[in-house]
Design a protein around this motif. Structure first.
Motif, PDB file in Angstrom:
ATOM      1  N   THR A  25       0.838  -1.193   0.000  1.00 40.74           N
ATOM      2  CA  THR A  25       0.000   0.000   0.000  1.00 40.74           C
ATOM      3  C   THR A  25       0.869   1.238   0.000  1.00 40.74           C
ATOM      4  OG1 THR A  25      -0.046   0.113   2.407  1.00 40.74           O
ATOM      5  CG2 THR A  25      -1.689  -1.284   1.359  1.00 40.74           C
ATOM      6  N   ASP A  26       0.217   2.389   0.041  1.00 43.29           N
ATOM      7  CA  ASP A  26       0.943   3.657   0.067  1.00 43.29           C
ATOM      8  C   ASP A  26       1.296   4.096   1.484  1.00 43.29           C
ATOM      9  OD1 ASP A  26       0.831   3.887  -2.676  1.00 43.29           O
ATOM     10  OD2 ASP A  26      -1.120   4.885  -2.644  1.00 43.29           O
ATOM     11  N   GLU A  27       1.108   3.216   2.460  1.00 44.83           N
ATOM     12  CA  GLU A  27       1.423   3.564   3.840  1.00 44.83           C
ATOM     13  C   GLU A  27       2.924   3.739   4.024  1.00 44.83           C
ATOM     14  OE1 GLU A  27       0.670   1.819   8.355  1.00 44.83           O
ATOM     15  OE2 GLU A  27      -0.248   0.866   6.607  1.00 44.83           O
ATOM     16  N   ALA A  28       3.299   4.690   4.865  1.00 44.54           N
ATOM     17  CA  ALA A  28       4.721   4.952   5.121  1.00 44.54           C
ATOM     18  C   ALA A  28       5.371   3.718   5.738  1.00 44.54           C
ATOM     19  CB  ALA A  28       4.867   6.135   6.064  1.00 44.54           C
ATOM     20  N   PRO A  29       6.644   3.467   5.408  1.00 42.73           N
ATOM     21  CA  PRO A  29       7.323   2.298   5.974  1.00 42.73           C
ATOM     22  C   PRO A  29       7.330   2.300   7.496  1.00 42.73           C
ATOM     23  CG  PRO A  29       8.604   3.223   4.173  1.00 42.73           C
ATOM     24  CD  PRO A  29       7.500   4.195   4.452  1.00 42.73           C
ATOM     25  N   GLU A  30       7.402   3.477   8.111  1.00 45.05           N
ATOM     26  CA  GLU A  30       7.406   3.565   9.567  1.00 45.05           C
ATOM     27  C   GLU A  30       6.684   4.826   9.997  1.00 45.05           C
ATOM     28  OE1 GLU A  30      10.673   1.871  12.124  1.00 45.05           O
ATOM     29  OE2 GLU A  30      11.079   4.008  12.373  1.00 45.05           O
ATOM     30  N   THR A  31       5.853   4.699  11.030  1.00 44.53           N
ATOM     31  CA  THR A  31       5.075   5.818  11.549  1.00 44.53           C
ATOM     32  C   THR A  31       5.339   5.962  13.039  1.00 44.53           C
ATOM     33  OG1 THR A  31       3.327   5.407   9.923  1.00 44.53           O
ATOM     34  CG2 THR A  31       2.756   6.779  11.829  1.00 44.53           C
ATOM     35  N   PHE A  57       1.184  -9.132  21.475  1.00 49.26           N
ATOM     36  CA  PHE A  57       0.130  -8.526  20.659  1.00 49.26           C
ATOM     37  C   PHE A  57      -0.473  -7.343  21.422  1.00 49.26           C
ATOM     38  CE2 PHE A  57       0.665 -12.871  19.362  1.00 49.26           C
ATOM     39  CZ  PHE A  57       0.627 -12.805  17.977  1.00 49.26           C
ATOM     40  N   LEU A  58      -0.464  -6.182  20.768  1.00 45.68           N
ATOM     41  CA  LEU A  58      -0.883  -4.941  21.400  1.00 45.68           C
ATOM     42  C   LEU A  58      -1.940  -4.254  20.545  1.00 45.68           C
ATOM     43  CD1 LEU A  58       2.753  -3.767  22.168  1.00 45.68           C
ATOM     44  CD2 LEU A  58       1.123  -4.580  23.891  1.00 45.68           C
ATOM     45  N   ALA A  59      -3.100  -3.988  21.132  1.00 43.86           N
ATOM     46  CA  ALA A  59      -4.168  -3.304  20.413  1.00 43.86           C
ATOM     47  C   ALA A  59      -3.942  -1.805  20.469  1.00 43.86           C
ATOM     48  CB  ALA A  59      -5.519  -3.654  21.016  1.00 43.86           C
ATOM     49  N   HIS A  60      -3.930  -1.162  19.294  1.00 45.20           N
ATOM     50  CA  HIS A  60      -3.801   0.290  19.206  1.00 45.20           C
ATOM     51  C   HIS A  60      -5.142   0.839  18.755  1.00 45.20           C
ATOM     52  CE1 HIS A  60      -2.006   4.106  17.266  1.00 45.20           C
ATOM     53  NE2 HIS A  60      -2.047   4.261  18.580  1.00 45.20           N
ATOM     54  N   ALA A  61      -5.927   1.324  19.706  1.00 47.46           N
ATOM     55  CA  ALA A  61      -7.298   1.745  19.411  1.00 47.46           C
ATOM     56  C   ALA A  61      -7.343   2.890  18.414  1.00 47.46           C
ATOM     57  CB  ALA A  61      -8.005   2.143  20.702  1.00 47.46           C
ATOM     58  N   ASP A  62      -6.372   3.800  18.459  1.00 47.79           N
ATOM     59  CA  ASP A  62      -6.401   4.971  17.578  1.00 47.79           C
ATOM     60  C   ASP A  62      -6.321   4.591  16.109  1.00 47.79           C
ATOM     61  OD1 ASP A  62      -6.601   6.550  19.787  1.00 47.79           O
ATOM     62  OD2 ASP A  62      -4.505   7.195  19.799  1.00 47.79           O
ATOM     63  N   LEU A  67      -0.967  -4.490  16.811  1.00 46.74           N
ATOM     64  CA  LEU A  67       0.457  -4.400  16.497  1.00 46.74           C
ATOM     65  C   LEU A  67       1.195  -5.540  17.195  1.00 46.74           C
ATOM     66  CD1 LEU A  67       0.923  -0.546  16.998  1.00 46.74           C
ATOM     67  CD2 LEU A  67       0.118  -1.771  14.965  1.00 46.74           C
ATOM     68  N   VAL A  68       2.335  -5.903  16.643  1.00 49.38           N
ATOM     69  CA  VAL A  68       3.110  -7.020  17.183  1.00 49.38           C
ATOM     70  C   VAL A  68       4.501  -6.552  17.567  1.00 49.38           C
ATOM     71  CG1 VAL A  68       4.069  -9.301  16.738  1.00 49.38           C
ATOM     72  CG2 VAL A  68       1.831  -8.698  15.811  1.00 49.38           C
ATOM     73  N   LEU A  69       4.857  -6.791  18.820  1.00 48.41           N
ATOM     74  CA  LEU A  69       6.213  -6.551  19.318  1.00 48.41           C
ATOM     75  C   LEU A  69       6.915  -7.895  19.369  1.00 48.41           C
ATOM     76  CD1 LEU A  69       8.340  -4.647  20.675  1.00 48.41           C
ATOM     77  CD2 LEU A  69       7.310  -5.298  22.855  1.00 48.41           C
ATOM     78  N   ARG A  70       7.965  -8.050  18.574  1.00 51.05           N
ATOM     79  CA  ARG A  70       8.639  -9.357  18.468  1.00 51.05           C
ATOM     80  C   ARG A  70      10.034  -9.281  19.074  1.00 51.05           C
ATOM     81  NH1 ARG A  70       7.757 -11.521  12.950  1.00 51.05           N
ATOM     82  NH2 ARG A  70       5.869 -12.269  14.012  1.00 51.05           N
ATOM     83  N   ARG A  71      10.329 -10.291  19.888  1.00 51.45           N
ATOM     84  CA  ARG A  71      11.665 -10.404  20.470  1.00 51.45           C
ATOM     85  C   ARG A  71      12.149 -11.836  20.289  1.00 51.45           C
ATOM     86  NH1 ARG A  71      11.847  -5.829  20.170  1.00 51.45           N
ATOM     87  NH2 ARG A  71      12.448  -4.237  21.676  1.00 51.45           N
ATOM     88  N   SER A 104       7.496   6.948  23.130  1.00 52.58           N
ATOM     89  CA  SER A 104       8.387   6.820  21.982  1.00 52.58           C
ATOM     90  C   SER A 104       8.261   5.413  21.408  1.00 52.58           C
ATOM     91  CB  SER A 104       9.836   7.100  22.390  1.00 52.58           C
ATOM     92  OG  SER A 104      10.703   6.952  21.284  1.00 52.58           O
ATOM     93  N   ALA A 105       7.396   5.293  20.419  1.00 49.15           N
ATOM     94  CA  ALA A 105       7.217   4.020  19.740  1.00 49.15           C
ATOM     95  C   ALA A 105       7.006   4.303  18.263  1.00 49.15           C
ATOM     96  CB  ALA A 105       6.019   3.263  20.308  1.00 49.15           C
ATOM     97  N   SER A 106       7.218   3.311  17.465  1.00 47.75           N
ATOM     98  CA  SER A 106       6.972   3.456  16.027  1.00 47.75           C
ATOM     99  C   SER A 106       6.415   2.145  15.511  1.00 47.75           C
ATOM    100  CB  SER A 106       8.249   3.825  15.278  1.00 47.75           C
ATOM    101  OG  SER A 106       9.238   2.826  15.460  1.00 47.75           O
ATOM    102  N   ARG A 107       5.569   2.238  14.498  1.00 48.20           N
ATOM    103  CA  ARG A 107       4.973   1.063  13.888  1.00 48.20           C
ATOM    104  C   ARG A 107       5.325   1.025  12.413  1.00 48.20           C
ATOM    105  NH1 ARG A 107      -1.233   1.288  12.269  1.00 48.20           N
ATOM    106  NH2 ARG A 107      -0.294   0.089  10.588  1.00 48.20           N
ATOM    107  N   SER A 108       5.515  -0.166  11.906  1.00 50.71           N
ATOM    108  CA  SER A 108       5.836  -0.335  10.496  1.00 50.71           C
ATOM    109  C   SER A 108       4.556  -0.545   9.703  1.00 50.71           C
ATOM    110  CB  SER A 108       6.769  -1.529  10.301  1.00 50.71           C
ATOM    111  OG  SER A 108       6.069  -2.731  10.560  1.00 50.71           O
ATOM    112  N   ALA A 109       4.677  -0.518   8.383  1.00 51.42           N
ATOM    113  CA  ALA A 109       3.517  -0.750   7.530  1.00 51.42           C
ATOM    114  C   ALA A 109       2.980  -2.163   7.705  1.00 51.42           C
ATOM    115  CB  ALA A 109       3.887  -0.500   6.074  1.00 51.42           C
ATOM    116  N   SER A 110       3.818  -3.082   8.158  1.00 49.08           N
ATOM    117  CA  SER A 110       3.376  -4.462   8.379  1.00 49.08           C
ATOM    118  C   SER A 110       2.817  -4.674   9.782  1.00 49.08           C
ATOM    119  CB  SER A 110       4.535  -5.430   8.151  1.00 49.08           C
ATOM    120  OG  SER A 110       5.554  -5.210   9.102  1.00 49.08           O
ATOM    121  N   ARG A 111       2.658  -3.569  10.547  1.00 45.65           N
ATOM    122  CA  ARG A 111       2.073  -3.571  11.888  1.00 45.65           C
ATOM    123  C   ARG A 111       2.984  -4.185  12.949  1.00 45.65           C
ATOM    124  NH1 ARG A 111      -4.232  -5.178  10.459  1.00 45.65           N
ATOM    125  NH2 ARG A 111      -4.542  -3.543   8.916  1.00 45.65           N
TER     126      ARG A 111
END
Length: 360
Positions: A25-31, A57-62, A67-71, A104-111
């Protein structure tokens, strides 16, 4: 491999209108996410050799997204120990089951989500008991019948956008009708119902890297869980939920991070499953996967016969085109299979994969 073929075909054979869906999609690589609240829905622990992966797994209501935080950790530790590890100063357990406030967090286009780790990047997690019921309707399923319609309307998996936690949803539990345990499969199945009486199946399978998973699932279901979060799919004419978390009046339970031995063994056993249609499809898919794993140049002599037998079983249950695709592959195998054999394998795997998605 079959998915790469499907995506290429879908934008070169008269399907160019699908390009934005298939190729990105046209979504930015990172937001950047400034002063964001993320609600923990649970976690999944998986293992590959001596490496452990934890997906939180983290729900971002906005943004109405999960979103997924992977370690990843080079360790043989299991879920309970991994839950004590810290990310951005907060334990994995707290992230997976609490309300996370981060500056201070950022999300990728792949969530996928990344938390800031610098000293001025504050991240805090608070215990919460009722945050799930306030999630947007795109994440909180209003009724199971509507969810089934949503799943049926999705494009085929090979050409959908590749995003993390695509089908993770929160499902309210109005009633738990049964909890069963299949010892051979080491699997817990539970039938739940929504307020309208429409049912779904919660199904969890044991994993050594998450020793408390099944105990925690049983304890949550028998202890008055109000919501279950997990990846949803259609199978056997019903919605199936692979659980990652439960919410009750006492808080959030994360089965993969729980210690073993916290629940009684369900006394009920599931009835014998007889699904010749599903068995024929899944056996054929497994055989095609074996072909790819071995390589077309290294297949044993009996493979052609095994493929033709699989085609006969597909034909017997009414899937004649799928059987024909398997036979077409078998006919192209030999000491020097060429591009035609590769195309035949992709045709067969894609057709069988779609059959598996659409099984009643």
């Amino acid at each position: 491999m079959a998915e790469l073929v499907a995506r290429h075909r879908s934008v070169t054979r008269g399907g160019a209108a699908l390009a934005s869906r298939v190729l990105g999609t046209d979504e930015a690589p990172e937001t950047a996410l400034r002063r964001a609240r993320l609600d923990g829905l649970g976690a999944r622990v998986s293992a590959a050799g001596d490496e452990r992966t934890v997906d939180v797994f983290l729900a971002h209501a906005d943004s109405s997204a999960v979103l997924v935080l992977r370690r990843q950790y080079a360790t043989e530790e299991s879920g309970p120990a991994l839950g004590r590890r810290r990310v951005a100063g907060v334990s994995v357990q707290a992230l997976a089951g609490g309300a996370v406030i981060t500056e201070s967090a950022s999300r990728s286009a792949s969530r996928a989500v990344r938390l800031g780790t610098r000293r001025l990047s504050r991240t805090e997690a608070m215990t919460t008991r009722d945050s799930w019921q306030h999630l947007p309707r795109t994440l909180l399923v209003p009724d199971l019948a509507g969810l089934a319609v949503e799943l049926d309307a999705l494009p085929p998996r090979p050409i959908r956008a590749r995003v993390e936690a695509e089908l993770v949803r929160v499902v309210p539990i109005a009633e738990v009708r049964s909890v069963t345990y299949a010892p051979g499969a080491q699997r817990v199945d539970a039938e739940i119902a929504d307020v309208n009486g429409v049912t779904a199946r919660v199904s969890a399978v044991h994993a050594a890297c998450a020793p408390g998973r099944l105990d925690a699932v049983v304890a949550a279901l028998e202890g008055g869980a109000r919501f279950v979060a997990g990846s949803v799919r259609r199978s056997g004419g019903t919605v199936v939920i692979d659980p990652i978390g439960f919410a009750s009046d006492d808080g959030v339970v994360v089965p993969d991070l729980a210690a073993a031995g916290s629940a009684t063994d369900p006394r009920d056993r599931p009835g014998e499953l007889t699904d010749p249609l599903g068995r024929a499809v899944m056996d054929a898919l497994g055989l095609l996967a074996e072909v790819a794993h071995r390589g077309l140049l290294h297949l044993p002599a009996p493979m052609t016969g095994r493929l033709r037998d699989a085609a006969k079983r597909l034909d017997a249950v009414g899937l004649r085109l799928a059987g024909a695709a398997i036979n077409a592959l078998a006919a192209r195998l030999g000491p020097d299979p060429g591009d035609d054999a590769v195309e035949a394998w992709a045709d067969a795997y894609l057709r069988l994969g779609l059959c598996a998605e659409l099984l009643p």
